[in-house]
Enzyme design. Structure first.
Site, PDB file in Angstrom:
ATOM      1  N   GLU A 258      -2.394  65.590 -25.778  1.00 18.24           N
ATOM      2  CA  GLU A 258      -1.103  65.872 -25.141  1.00 18.24           C
ATOM      3  C   GLU A 258      -1.676  66.898 -24.668  1.00 18.24           C
ATOM      4  OE1 GLU A 258       1.657  69.239 -25.065  1.00 18.24           O
ATOM      5  OE2 GLU A 258       1.620  68.919 -27.061  1.00 18.24           O
ATOM      6  N   CYS A 297       3.841  73.537 -22.328  1.00 14.96           N
ATOM      7  CA  CYS A 297       3.297  72.552 -22.027  1.00 14.96           C
ATOM      8  C   CYS A 297       4.517  71.313 -21.455  1.00 14.96           C
ATOM      9  CB  CYS A 297       3.237  71.428 -23.281  1.00 14.96           C
ATOM     10  SG  CYS A 297       3.520  71.775 -25.252  1.00 14.96           S
TER      11      CYS A 297
END
Length: 676
Positions: A258, A297
């Site tokens: 990720e 994020c």
């Protein structure tokens, strides 16, 4: 000043930093307060300890036992949230940021614990999908199963969520039955260390189930094999370096990433200024720019609005950002704290300068802003910075440069297709949102942009009171994204658990599949019930235990009485000639629900006993019509058992109805709760 020593937990022992340890500074003051790292960690010993001690202990437990363990860990962390909050201020995060990280992580643990109990078996094998009929007579069948990997999961986490980042990986890993070695980012590893200590001190985990590396991993990745998993969160450059490790490539080590994400938010063409959607959009963008000082994020990096509303968005967003108080995160009046370090602050400024080559900064001056309760020159403070890109079609850096801080860029679109194209220019994101009250807009965005984004968040006046926000990954849903975002998936309920398991295709007879999956498969020899199954407690019932009932003849009076009583006078039950014109019926037939009622009458034990409730019926099918004069009988078999509490468990019964010629007329699964 004595620096705090942030230790690693390796092979059952706490290891303090050595001479080569890295210094960690407070995000608020810029002063060093801790050290972390030990270059002499025995990484092979840690891997061996996980594989030979932690793994076998976890695999002995059932999914439900592991789920209970995860719930107990969450409770242990929840009881000491305040000490985690207090320590987390040093990362620059304010109290509401702690709740995202710490409360969010604990909540994720609770969700996985619940899903493990409700959606996974109280056994050791997870059945993935339905049976596959591989032969005509059903003596040779197929079933996909998932079993735990027999290696170790190495979790490499980012600095921004030292608790949630660990727990959202740890929960599905432990539920799968795989031990974990957690490596947090050094800048905030002191918070992770405390959380690990809380869990270990609770005495809940078996030895070897959890280890911690505070500092560098050394050459640990060089010792991984095909049963191991690496799960990484961080930059694309670091992900590329790690996943390119020859050992990882040669051994086909599972690598879940990720990474960088140029997330976007689209203001629908219907969301004009003055609408609830416009106000919601401004609120969402402002929150995503300032929560965790933009170090998320999932934060919104590209703000995509119609060309006719771009200026209104800039004005409204600038006005809202101007109200954000920046300062010492420990103060109640602070609405945005510091970045995690001065190094991160410098990186954001460098990336903002790159964005400035293609976009004009319209709000936020990093050289001129106020900070309350702290020295902005010593701490890692920055103001929210809003840019406007007037020509997004001919720009490149606004679509490929992520300033990982309180920075976002507004750009205009001509029509919805243009908005979708701009969102896709990011080449893969964790999340894109669309704020609209028009369902066709939402559908077009999903069809045009779904392939580029791991999650599409849609919000408007109808859902905004209960929605969790653009930047909130939920444990029920997958978290990840294609392309630039890394191509991986995390969480997603049971989907996330299966990342740490091997899917295997099993082929064999019904009896073999029953033994492997602990779920009765038709065709397996029956266990004749010695007493009525409804008189037996949950713990006394055996998989495959079967009751075969007497038969009952269905009469025309039965059909007509049922029709009158229920009001179901559908022509197939009441008009013989009309029914014959129907290609599915030979004439008047019994109601399907009449057959179910008669079936219950044939197999139910009426007296008080261990059956507490009928809670449902699944997979009902009617295969052959029943006419007046036909008879039916029932076979009732224990298909599956799932303990729910210490007092009762769920029994799933396989029920078949056959006629006087032993032809199957109906089949379904009955669910009951039985006293334990």
């Amino acid at each position: 000043m004595t620096l705090q020593q942030i230790s690693s937990f390796a092979a059952g022992e706490w290891i303090t930093p050595d001479a080569g340890a890295r210094t960690i500074a407070s995000a608020i003051t810029g002063e060093a307060f801790a050290t972390a790292g030990n270059s002499s960690l025995d990484v092979q010993g840690m891997l061996d300890y996980a594989r030979t001690v932690g793994g076998p202990a976890l695999r002995k437990m059932t999914f439900h036992e592991r789920a209970k363990m995860i719930k107990a860990l969450a409770n242990a962390l929840g009881a000491q949230k305040q000490v985690l909050y207090d320590l987390s201020f040093n990362t620059g995060a304010i109290q509401s940021d702690h709740m995202i990280d710490i409360d969010g992580g604990i909540g994720t643990m609770f969700v996985f614990a619940s899903k493990g109990r409700r959606e996974m078996p109280d056994g050791h094998v997870y059945l993935d999908g339905d049976l596959e009929q591989l032969s005509r007579n059903g003596t040779f069948l197929g079933q996909h199963v998932c079993t735990p990997l027999q290696g170790v999961a190495v979790h490499i986490n980012a600095f921004n969520f030292p608790v949630w980042g660990m727990l959202e990986k740890l929960a599905p890993t432990l539920l799968a039955g795989v031990p974990a070695i957690v490596k947090p980012a050094t800048n905030s590893c002191y918070v992770t260390e405390l959380a690990v200590k809380i869990m270990l001190d609770a005495g809940i985990l078996p030895p070897g189930a959890l280890q911690l590396v505070s500092g560098g991993l050394g050459d640990m990745l060089d010792h991984l094999g095909m049963q191991d998993v690496v799960s990484f969160t961080g930059s694309a450059n670091t992900a590329l370096m790690l996943r390119s490790n020859p050992v990882i490539l040669n051994n086909a080590v599972r690598f879940v990433a990720e990474q960088d994400s140029l997330n976007a938010s689209i203001l629908g063409p219907d969301a004009e200024p003055g609408t609830p959607e416009f106000d919601l959009f401004i609120k969402e963008v402002s929150r995503e720019m300032t929560a965790k000082a933009g170090q998320k994020c999932t934060a919104i990096r590209r703000i995509i609005a119609s060309e006719t509303t771009t200026q209104a968005v800039i004005e409204a967003l600038s006005a809202r950002l101007a109200k954000i108080t920046i300062g010492d995160p420990r103060l109640d009046t602070t609405r945005m704290g510091a970045l995690v370090s001065n190094g991160q602050k410098q990186d954001v400024l460098e990336k903002a300068a790159i964005l400035g080559q293609e976009a004009e900064r319209v709000f936020g001056d990093p050289e001129n802003f106020d900070v309350q309760g702290a020295d902005k020159d010593k701490g890692a403070f920055l103001p929210p910075m809003l840019f406007h890109c007037a020509d997004p079609d001919n720009a490149q850096r606004v679509h490929d440069t992520e300033a990982f801080g309180p920075v976002s860029t507004v750009m205009g679109y001509r029509d919805l297709d243009h908005a979708i194209a701009l969102a896709n220019r990011g080449q893969g994101s964790l999340v894109t949102s669309v704020i609209t009250h028009d369902p066709t807009v939402a559908r077009d965005v999903v069809l045009g942009s779904g392939a580029y984004h791991g999650r599409i968040y849609i919000n408007n006046r109808d859902s905004m009171k209960e929605s969790t926000g653009h930047g909130s990954p939920l444990p029920h849903m997958v978290h990840g994204g294609p392309g630039r975002a890394g191509g991986g998936e995390e969480m997603g309920g049971v989907r996330g658990v299966k990342h740490y398991m091997q899917r295997t295709a099993i082929q064999g007879s019904p009896e073999m599949l029953t033994a492997i999956g602990e779920r009765w498969v038709p065709g397996t020899p029956e266990i004749k019930a010695t007493a009525h199954p409804f008189t037996r407690k949950y713990g006394e019932l055996s998989i495959g235990e079967t009751l075969n009932t007497a038969s009952r003849t269905v009469t025309l009076d039965d059909i007509e009485l049922f029709a009158k009583f229920t009001g179901d006078t559908f022509y197939a039950h009441m008009d013989d000639e009309a029914a014959k014109r129907n290609p599915f019926f030979p004439g008047r037939v019994a109601h399907g629900y009449l057959l179910l009622s008669f079936a219950a009458g044939l197999f139910v034990e009426p007296n008080e006993g261990p059956v507490l409730a009928n809670t449902g019926l699944d997979n009902l099918r009617f295969m052959k019509p029943v006419r007046a004069g036909d008879s039916i009988k029932v076979r009732l078999s224990v298909k599956k058992k799932t303990q729910r509490t210490d007092e009762y468990g769920e029994v799933r019964w396989h029920v078949t109805l056959t006629n006087q010629d032993d032809e199957m007329v109906a089949e379904y699964e009955l669910l009951t709760m039985n006293a334990y």
